[in-house]
Design an enzyme around this catalytic site. Structure first.
Site, PDB file in Angstrom:
ATOM      1  N   LYS A 114       0.817  -1.220   0.000  1.00  0.00           N
ATOM      2  CA  LYS A 114       0.000   0.000   0.000  1.00  0.00           C
ATOM      3  C   LYS A 114       0.848   1.267   0.000  1.00  0.00           C
ATOM      4  O   LYS A 114       0.462   2.278  -0.579  1.00  0.00           O
ATOM      5  CB  LYS A 114      -0.986   0.021   1.169  1.00  0.00           C
ATOM      6  N   VAL A 135      -5.174  -3.378   0.312  1.00  0.00           N
ATOM      7  CA  VAL A 135      -6.156  -2.741   1.189  1.00  0.00           C
ATOM      8  C   VAL A 135      -7.022  -3.811   1.835  1.00  0.00           C
ATOM      9  O   VAL A 135      -7.632  -4.629   1.144  1.00  0.00           O
ATOM     10  CB  VAL A 135      -7.060  -1.750   0.413  1.00  0.00           C
ATOM     11  N   ILE A 146     -10.230  -8.943   2.320  1.00  0.00           N
ATOM     12  CA  ILE A 146     -11.516  -8.407   1.857  1.00  0.00           C
ATOM     13  C   ILE A 146     -11.373  -7.954   0.409  1.00  0.00           C
ATOM     14  O   ILE A 146     -10.499  -7.140   0.103  1.00  0.00           O
ATOM     15  CB  ILE A 146     -11.969  -7.218   2.725  1.00  0.00           C
ATOM     16  N   GLY A 156       1.711  -9.561  18.732  1.00  0.00           N
ATOM     17  CA  GLY A 156       2.148  -9.455  17.342  1.00  0.00           C
ATOM     18  C   GLY A 156       1.241  -8.625  16.463  1.00  0.00           C
ATOM     19  O   GLY A 156       1.445  -8.547  15.249  1.00  0.00           O
ATOM     20  N   LYS A 213      -3.941   3.245   2.458  1.00  0.00           N
ATOM     21  CA  LYS A 213      -5.032   2.429   1.910  1.00  0.00           C
ATOM     22  C   LYS A 213      -6.177   3.306   1.411  1.00  0.00           C
ATOM     23  O   LYS A 213      -6.764   3.032   0.352  1.00  0.00           O
ATOM     24  CB  LYS A 213      -5.524   1.465   2.984  1.00  0.00           C
TER      25      LYS A 213
END
Length: 420
Positions: free
Chosen positions: A100, A125, A129, A180, A198
Site C-alpha cells: 500500500k 487494502v 476483503i 504481534g 489504503k
C-alpha cells in the site's frame, strides 16, 4: 503453466508459496493452468525460512528470467519496490503487489508504465476483503458517494479493548505488541499512516483523484483516553479510527482520524483486529465489507486471487478503474473546508466564569455547542467534555488555538470528530 517470482519471502510471501502448494488442486481448477513459484528473493539467505522454493538474494534473477510470467512484490517500503516493479513491467511481466505504501506514492506512475499489462493489488487494502474488485468492478455503474473504513486492525484492536474493558491506551498497546498485532515501533499503525495509504488507493478507484499522504488530514489514536470513551458511551457512540473519502459537490474530502461513530451503525460493530468498509453508491445504496485485514494467510489469499485472475488470461481492467479521466474533474477538498461535528476535551480551572469564557470563544467562531459534561479533575481543575453542531474545520482550529490561549485552560485541548 504460469511461473511466478516472489520478491520478499516474509510472512505473506511464505504464505503465498505454501498455499499455492497446499491448495494446488483447486487453484489449478479455477485458473485453468498450473501455477508454480519458480524462485523467491530474500535479503538474507542465511536466515531459516519455512518454504520449499528456490531462494536468491539477487532480484535480477527474477526480473531477467524469461520463464517468469508474474512478479509478486511483497518486500515493503516505497522507492526500492517502485524500481523493482517498474523494471518488471518494462520487461513485459505482469505484477501483483500487496504494498500500500508503494501505491500511495506511485500508483499513477505505475499505471502509465503498465499500460495493458496486468497489474493487480487486491491485497494492498484490507487484507482478505475483496474491496478493490468491489469498487473497480462490482460497483462500477455507481457514482461513489462515500467510503468509510476501519482499515487498520492494530488501531481497531486497541480501541476495542479500551471501549470494552476500560483499559488505558498504554497497556493495550503493549498487549497488542506482545500478541504481534503491533510493531515494536507502532507509529505507522496508531498514527493513522497505514490507513491513509489504503484510503488513497480506494479514493483513486472511486474518484480518479491523485493525492499523496502529505496532502490529506491524518491523525492517530494516541490521545484517546477513558474520559473520551465515557463521553462516547453516554451519548451512544463508539470510537473508531476511520478512513473517510466523501464526494462533496465537485470536490472529494479525504481524512483519517479517530471518530465518534453512532453505536447503531454497522461499522461501529467491527471490533478487534477485523476490518470493515462501508461504501455508498448513488444507485446501490450502502454496501458493507467485513473480514480480516491482515495476517499471512488472509493477505496471501488476496494475492493468489490476483494471480489466478491473471492466469485465466483476462486482460487487466484499467489499474485504477478508469479508461479515461472523469469529465467532472474532481479535486481534493482543502482540509480547512471539511465540515464536521466535533468533540472537545478541555482541562480548565474549576472556578466561576470559565464556562462563559469557553462559550464566548466558541461563539466568536460561530460554533454552536450541542452537549456538555463536566468531570472533576486533579487539584483545582475540572475536565469539560463537549460536542458541537456542524462547522468548518478552519473555525474549529481557530477556536482550539484561542481556547489554549485562555489562562483558565491548563492543557492543550483535545479534539476528535463526530461522524454520522
Amino acid at each position: 503453466m504460469i511461473q511466478i517470482g516472489i520478491v520478499g519471502v516474509g510472512t505473506v510471501g511464505a504464505s503465498v508459496a505454501r498455499i499455492l502448494e497446499e491448495n494446488q488442486d483447486i487453484i489449478t481448477a479455477r485458473a485453468g493452468k498450473e501455477i508454480r513459484v519458480r524462485k523467491g528473493v530474500v535479503r538474507n539467505l542465511s536466515r531459516a525460512r519455512d518454504v520449499a522454493i528456490p531462494l536468491t538474494d539477487d532480484v535480477d534473477e527474477i526480473l531477467d528470467d524469461p520463464d517468469i510470467d508474474i512478479v509478486v512484490e511483497l518486500m515493503g517500503g516505497v522507492e526500492e519496490p517502485y524500481h523493482v516493479v517498474k523494471k518488471a513491467l518494462e520487461k513485459g511481466k505482469a505484477v501483483v503487489t500487496a504494498n500500500k505504501a508503494l501505491l500511495a506514492y506511485h500508483r499513477y506512475e505505475l499505471q502509465d508504465v503498465a499500460g495493458d499489462l496486468p497489474f493487480e493489488f487486491e491485497a494492498s487494502v484490507a487484507g482478505g476483503i475483496p474491496i478493490i474488485k468491489a469498487l473497480r468492478e462490482g460497483l462500477s455503474a455507481n457514482h461513489i458517494e462515500s467510503i468509510k473504513g476501519i482499515i487498520n486492525g492494530t488501531a481497531n484492536y486497541i480501541l476495542t479493548k479500551m471501549m470494552t474493558e476500560g483499559v488505558d491506551f498504554g497497556p493495550v498497546l503493549k498487549e497488542a505488541q506482545a500478541l504481534g498485532y503491533a510493531e515494536a515501533d507502532p507509529t505507522f499503525d496508531i498514527g493513522g499512516f497505514d490507513a491513509a495509504h489504503k484510503l488513497l488507493i480506494l479514493a483513486s478507484i472511486a474518484y480518479g483523484i491523485d493525492a499523496k499522504p502529505e496532502d490529506i488530514l491524518i491523525e492517530g489514536i494516541e490521545q484517546v483516553t477513558q474520559e473520551d470513551i465515557a463521553f462516547a458511551k453516554e451519548f451512544g457512540y463508539t470510537i473508531k479510527l476511520l478512513g473517510i473519502a466523501k464526494k462533496v459537490g465537485e470536490f472529494v474530502e479525504l481524512r483519517v482520524h479517530p471518530a465518534l461513530v453512532p453505536q447503531r451503525e454497522m461499522i461501529a460493530k467491527v471490533d478487534g483486529v477485523m476490518n470493515g468498509i462501508s461504501v455508498i453508491g448513488d444507485k446501490v445504496g450502502e454496501t458493507m465489507y467485513y473480514g480480516p485485514g491482515a495476517g499471512g494467510d488472509a493477505t496471501a489469499s488476496a494475492v493468489i486471487s490476483d494471480i489466478i485472475a491473471i492466469a485465466r488470461g483476462g486482460k487487466s481492467s484499467p489499474m485504477l478503474g478508469f479508461k479515461r479521466p472523469l469529465e467532472s474533474g474532481l479535486q481534493l477538498l482543502e482540509r480547512d473546508a471539511i465540515v464536521s461535528r466535533y468533540y472537545l476535551r478541555l482541562v480548565v480551572e474549576d472556578k466561576p466564569g470559565v464556562l462563559a469564557k469557553v462559550s464566548q470563544v466558541m461563539g466568536e467562531q460561530k460554533i454552536s455547542i450541542e452537549t456538555m459534561l463536566q468531570r472533576p479533575g486533579e487539584g483545582e481543575t475540572a475536565t469539560l467534555l463537549l460536542s458541537t453542531h456542524r462547522c468548518e474545520e478552519r473555525a474549529m482550529q481557530q477556536a482550539l488555538h484561542a481556547l489554549f490561549g485562555l489562562e483558565s485552560v491548563k492543557e492543550r485541548p483535545v479534539m476528535f470528530r463526530i461522524e454520522r
